[in-house]
Design an enzyme around this catalytic site. Structure first.
Site, PDB file in Angstrom:
ATOM      1  N   CYS A 185      26.858  46.800  -6.268  1.00  0.00           N
ATOM      2  CA  CYS A 185      25.994  45.900  -6.650  1.00  0.00           C
ATOM      3  C   CYS A 185      24.833  46.575  -7.778  1.00  0.00           C
ATOM      4  O   CYS A 185      23.886  46.991  -7.362  1.00  0.00           O
ATOM      5  CB  CYS A 185      24.970  45.415  -5.759  1.00  0.00           C
ATOM      6  SG  CYS A 185      26.055  44.571  -4.394  1.00  0.00           S
ATOM      7  N   ALA A 186      25.318  46.888  -8.853  1.00  0.00           N
ATOM      8  CA  ALA A 186      24.804  48.105  -9.708  1.00  0.00           C
ATOM      9  C   ALA A 186      23.873  47.651 -10.575  1.00  0.00           C
ATOM     10  O   ALA A 186      22.842  48.264 -11.092  1.00  0.00           O
ATOM     11  CB  ALA A 186      25.753  48.723 -10.682  1.00  0.00           C
ATOM     12  N   ALA A 187      23.662  46.394 -11.044  1.00  0.00           N
ATOM     13  CA  ALA A 187      22.511  46.009 -12.096  1.00  0.00           C
ATOM     14  C   ALA A 187      21.128  46.042 -11.423  1.00  0.00           C
ATOM     15  O   ALA A 187      20.999  45.860 -10.267  1.00  0.00           O
ATOM     16  CB  ALA A 187      22.856  44.461 -12.767  1.00  0.00           C
ATOM     17  N   GLY A 189      21.131  48.778 -13.372  1.00  0.00           N
ATOM     18  CA  GLY A 189      21.630  50.144 -13.726  1.00  0.00           C
ATOM     19  C   GLY A 189      21.182  51.349 -13.824  1.00  0.00           C
ATOM     20  O   GLY A 189      21.629  52.543 -13.910  1.00  0.00           O
ATOM     21  N   LYS A 191      20.139  53.301 -10.959  1.00  0.00           N
ATOM     22  CA  LYS A 191      20.842  53.995 -10.079  1.00  0.00           C
ATOM     23  C   LYS A 191      22.466  54.564 -10.577  1.00  0.00           C
ATOM     24  O   LYS A 191      22.591  55.516 -10.405  1.00  0.00           O
ATOM     25  CB  LYS A 191      21.245  53.423  -8.564  1.00  0.00           C
ATOM     26  CG  LYS A 191      19.862  53.011  -7.998  1.00  0.00           C
ATOM     27  CD  LYS A 191      20.183  52.601  -6.360  1.00  0.00           C
ATOM     28  CE  LYS A 191      18.882  52.017  -5.812  1.00  0.00           C
ATOM     29  NZ  LYS A 191      18.324  50.761  -6.578  1.00  0.00           N
ATOM     30  N   ASP A 217      28.876  44.500 -11.021  1.00  0.00           N
ATOM     31  CA  ASP A 217      27.718  43.301 -10.648  1.00  0.00           C
ATOM     32  C   ASP A 217      28.527  41.907 -10.457  1.00  0.00           C
ATOM     33  O   ASP A 217      29.283  41.703 -11.384  1.00  0.00           O
ATOM     34  CB  ASP A 217      26.598  43.584 -11.371  1.00  0.00           C
ATOM     35  CG  ASP A 217      25.480  42.812 -10.831  1.00  0.00           C
ATOM     36  OD1 ASP A 217      24.731  43.565  -9.958  1.00  0.00           O
ATOM     37  OD2 ASP A 217      25.034  41.683 -11.059  1.00  0.00           O
ATOM     38  N   CYS A 330      15.638  47.028  -0.598  1.00  0.00           N
ATOM     39  CA  CYS A 330      14.206  47.096  -0.869  1.00  0.00           C
ATOM     40  C   CYS A 330      13.698  46.252   0.105  1.00  0.00           C
ATOM     41  O   CYS A 330      12.639  45.435  -0.105  1.00  0.00           O
ATOM     42  CB  CYS A 330      13.747  46.939  -2.048  1.00  0.00           C
ATOM     43  SG  CYS A 330      14.636  45.634  -3.117  1.00  0.00           S
TER      44      CYS A 330
END
Length: 818
Positions: A185-187, A189, A191, A217, A330
């Site tokens: 779940c990259a967006a 970006g 990380k 994503d 988070c």
């Protein structure tokens, strides 16, 4: 935290314009001055929040006031230096020797004495914390120079503005340069960029690491943010995909295909490392997104629990044995954190273990995970699943509790009673069970080693809140028989483990039985400081890389037959309609012309490493370079029917020169600024070395006549080049090489265009400004100067289109000073 789940509810969520700044709302332009509504600050209190987290004991009672006090103050800005950048050491030195001292006078009262400082737990002093919020950086005139520094270096890609706690998960992945890494779940970006940095960290000039990253994503618009962010890395080791994380394709060859003649070296897409930064309620970002105080409710975490478990399980099924996965959120809610980790460990049996990383990053202050927690629903606290009324069985799942046990032997309310009504009145019965009188139940304590999880709380190191768990796969996942779902009052519950086999592509139904309204409230990813929030996630087009026009993206494969209006033919990548195809570029005539024109050494591998995004290879505008690892994945993807939906791949290496003046050049393709560092050591023609004076001259003036260079011999050499693209490298010292050029990791080079009478730089105005900043700090300091650049000579407002290349379709040949 990326978006990995239910596309419909997420699109609804992102349409909401969530405030993520501590800023004053703009007044209504139509209102008169006398009718201006006074600004009121965000509410930074929520009684439900206080009651919930006090009961969950996320911090000790004597710490509560300090904990909440930090949550009510704006989040300090933080950023990270790209350690693989050419100027990484220069930037770190500038921060340590310039800004640390010059900003001391503007430290806010009542905070730390240092205005900026390196994060002690981040390796190499490459990550920095400032005691200024984003708002203070924008508004305080004294901080203008520092703010301009951050904006410029971030845009160039030398730094990334990123929340400090967001930098932590990639560090615990223990990534090596030869690893295959999946960011589920990259967006937006940040990380992913960090993972790419680690992979490229020890790479020498002209070479590529053996590893690669697939950044995925769910949403197309967030994929665009991801592409924009990672594009600054200039990497050939990245694939960006667009899938639901819980349904990410496994790309496994069956036995009939394993003997195919394709030059692939892998028969199943498995990963050495997986980053599982899942969708979450996001209440750990309250310091950055104060509007969450108003929106917060305890049900936000409940609605995402099942999705988080599915994404984590899918990540583990794609992980190699011995590989490591980091699960992170988070959020502070144990239902999204420890409960998910515990459920995953139970489903995996002994095939996955929770790793104790307490000895890693010792200067990072973290707290152990919780061993016990409660579940709150409908004004009632539950300590065991057996106490949950049956009619709530579709919303409250066994896996949300520390033991995870499904026990129907002592349920408080029978569905038959609800159906028939209490004393003949169904409404009375339903009202009665909403606030039941709970029997005395023993509070559950997990028998799993959840203390190995990590909780980061704001008041320990002046950050946001974060949760991290490191998992290692020690053996194949068990093939667990899937039990039937329980039908509770017309709703489905999910009491059983799904069958998860490593060698299978799981088709998991994403329609989890979670409350739609709860999912709509789920908080968006704590987006990188420099990226705008995405507000509208309707089915969006994937940008066409060939002509920048938009195409419609289908929601699933069944949409292929749907007629979609448009001005051009819709692109198709395999079964993915509306996505540009990925085509291996094999036009030997064009490849030979490029090799011959630039004198590219035969040692540089072209065969099988060039791709384009256009089926019609006779009209290719851009040619992308891919690493061997990406090549292997693309070949595997082709052989399994293109299961991967690819939105971006490879490093833009060559671009067709379409301007009128470009027709005179012997080679139709110029070298892209992005691809130049990789191919630079192999270029033997159309390349010259310039003295510092002439290099600075071309950067400042952007356009210089051959006779106007300080070094007359250099001007003659430029005139002797063939018309078209050429490369200038910066000489070290004042000695210009007259024979073969030596290129290493520290070589500074730019692309230029050799016209009829002048040399024109092919670099954006911002890149020119950055290079001048760096060079003048390096060179002028030796002459006793302060190294300050006169920015008036490169003011962006004064730039005009390149005179010789005007009319072209170049995106990195943008401007020059008039």
């Amino acid at each position: 935290m990326g978006r990995g789940g239910r596309s419909r509810t997420q699109r609804k969520h992102f349409r909401q314009n969530r405030e993520n700044e501590w800023k004053r709302s703009k007044s209504d332009p139509n209102a008169s001055e006398t009718q201006t509504t006074p600004w009121t600050p965000f509410a930074t209190a929520n009684p439900s929040f206080d009651a919930y987290y006090k009961e969950q004991a996320v911090v000790a009672p004597d710490e509560w006031d300090q904990f909440v006090a930090f949550l009510r103050t704006p989040l300090p800005a933080s950023f990270r230096i790209n350690s693989s950048s050419l100027f990484a050491d220069d930037l770190r030195s500038q921060l340590e020797n310039d800004f640390v001292h010059s900003l001391r006078a503007v430290v806010p009262e009542g905070v730390e004495t240092e205005a900026i400082r390196p994060l002690p737990w981040y390796p190499g002093n490459f990550a920095w914390h400032s005691n200024f919020s984003r708002m203070q950086l924008r508004k305080n005139q004294t901080l203008e120079k520092f703010h301009e520094f951050l904006k410029l270096e971030n845009e160039i890609g030398n730094i990334t503005r990123q929340e400090a706690v967001s930098m932590v998960p990639p560090l615990f992945l223990d990534v090596h340069p030869d690893h295959f890494v999946l960011d589920m779940c990259a967006a937006p970006g940040s990380k992913t960029f960090q993972l790419l940095e680690i992979i490229h960290q020890s790479t020498k000039a002209g070479s590529l690491p053996d590893g690669m990253v697939i950044a995925n994503d769910l949403d197309v618009q967030r994929c665009n943010l991801l592409i924009h962010q990672t594009k600054r890395m200039c990497t050939a080791n990245l694939i960006v995909t667009n899938h639901e994380a819980q349904n990410f394709p496994g790309c496994r060859l069956n036995r009939n295909h394993e003997q195919m003649e394709l030059d692939h070296h892998i028969n199943q897409l498995l990963f050495d490392r997986v980053l599982c930064d899942v969708p979450c309620s996001g209440d750990g970002t309250l310091r950055k997104a104060p509007d969450l105080w108003r929106k917060w409710n305890s049900g936000m975490g409940h609605g995402l629990h099942s999705l988080q478990v599915l994404i984590a399980m899918r990540g583990l099924s794609l992980l190699k044995i011995g590989g490591r996965m980091v699960y992170s959120t988070c959020s502070m809610n144990p239902i999204e954190n420890e409960a998910v980790v515990a459920e995953v460990l139970r489903r995996c049996g002994g095939s996955v273990k929770l790793v104790d990383v307490s000895s890693e990053l010792p200067q990072l202050i973290r707290r152990p995970g919780l061993k016990k927690w409660k579940v709150y629903d409908k004004s009632t606290w539950f300590v065991s699943y057996k106490d949950v009324p049956k009619f709530r069985g579709g919303a409250i799942l066994p896996g949300m509790f520390p033991s995870g046990r499904l026990d129907n032997s002592n349920r408080n309310v029978d569905m038959g009673d609800i159906a028939n009504g209490a004393n003949g009145n169904a409404e009375d019965c339903i009202q009665a069970v909403e606030n039941p009188v709970m029997p005395e139940s023993v509070e559950e304590v997990s028998d799993l080693p959840l203390e190995h999880c990590m909780r980061i709380v704001p008041h320990d190191q002046n950050t946001g809140a974060f949760f991290i768990a490191v998992l290692q796969k020690v053996s194949p996942l068990p093939a667990i028989q899937e039990k039937p779902k329980i039908d509770v009052g017309g709703k489905c519950a999910e009491p059983a483990n799904h069958s998860l086999q490593d060698a299978q592509v799981l088709q998991i139904n994403s329609s989890e039985c979670a409350d739609e309204e709860i999912l709509e409230e789920a908080s968006e990813e704590n987006v990188n400081d420099n990226e705008p929030d995405t507000e509208d996630l309707e089915v969006s087009p994937v940008p066409n890389e060939e002509d920048s026009k938009e195409t419609e993206e289908p929601h699933n494969v069944q949409n292929v037959e749907k007629k979609i209006p448009g001005k051009r033919k819709l692109q198709i990548q395999g079964k993915w309609r509306g996505v540009d195809p990925v085509v291996f570029f094999k036009d030997e005539a064009i490849i030979s012309s490029i090799r011959d024109f630039y004198g590219i050494d035969e040692k540089f591998p072209f065969s099988g490493h060039l791709v384009t995004r256009n089926d019609d290879t006779s009209h290719v505008k851009r040619i992308y370079y891919i690493s061997k690892s990406v090549k292997d994945v693309l070949q595997l993807n082709l052989s399994v029917g293109q299961q991967l939906k690819i939105t971006s791949v490879g490093l833009k290496m060559f671009e067709r020169q379409t301007a009128r003046q470009g027709s005179d050049a012997p080679c139709a393709f110029r070298i892209s600024s992005e691809g130049l560092p990789l191919i630079l050591p192999y270029i033997t023609k159309q390349i010259l070395q310039a003295s510092p004076a002439d290099f600075k001259r071309i950067l400042q003036d952007k356009d210089v006549k051959f006779d106007d260079f300080a070094d007359a011999e250099f001007g003659k050499n430029v005139a002797n080049l063939l018309p078209g693209c050429c490369v200038l490298t910066l000489a070290k010292g004042n000695e210009v090489a007259t024979e073969s050029l030596k290129v290493d990791e520290s070589t500074i080079a730019i692309g230029c265009w050799r016209g009829k009478t002048r040399l024109t730089v092919m670099v954006t105005a911002m890149d020119c400004q950055e290079l001048l900043e760096r060079l003048l700090i390096r060179l002028d300091t030796e002459n006793g100067s302060n190294g300050h650049v006169d920015k008036s000579s490169i003011n962006a407002s004064e730039v005009q289109p390149l005179p010789e290349l005007n009319g072209g379709n170049e995106d990195d040949v943008k401007a020059t000073v008039s």
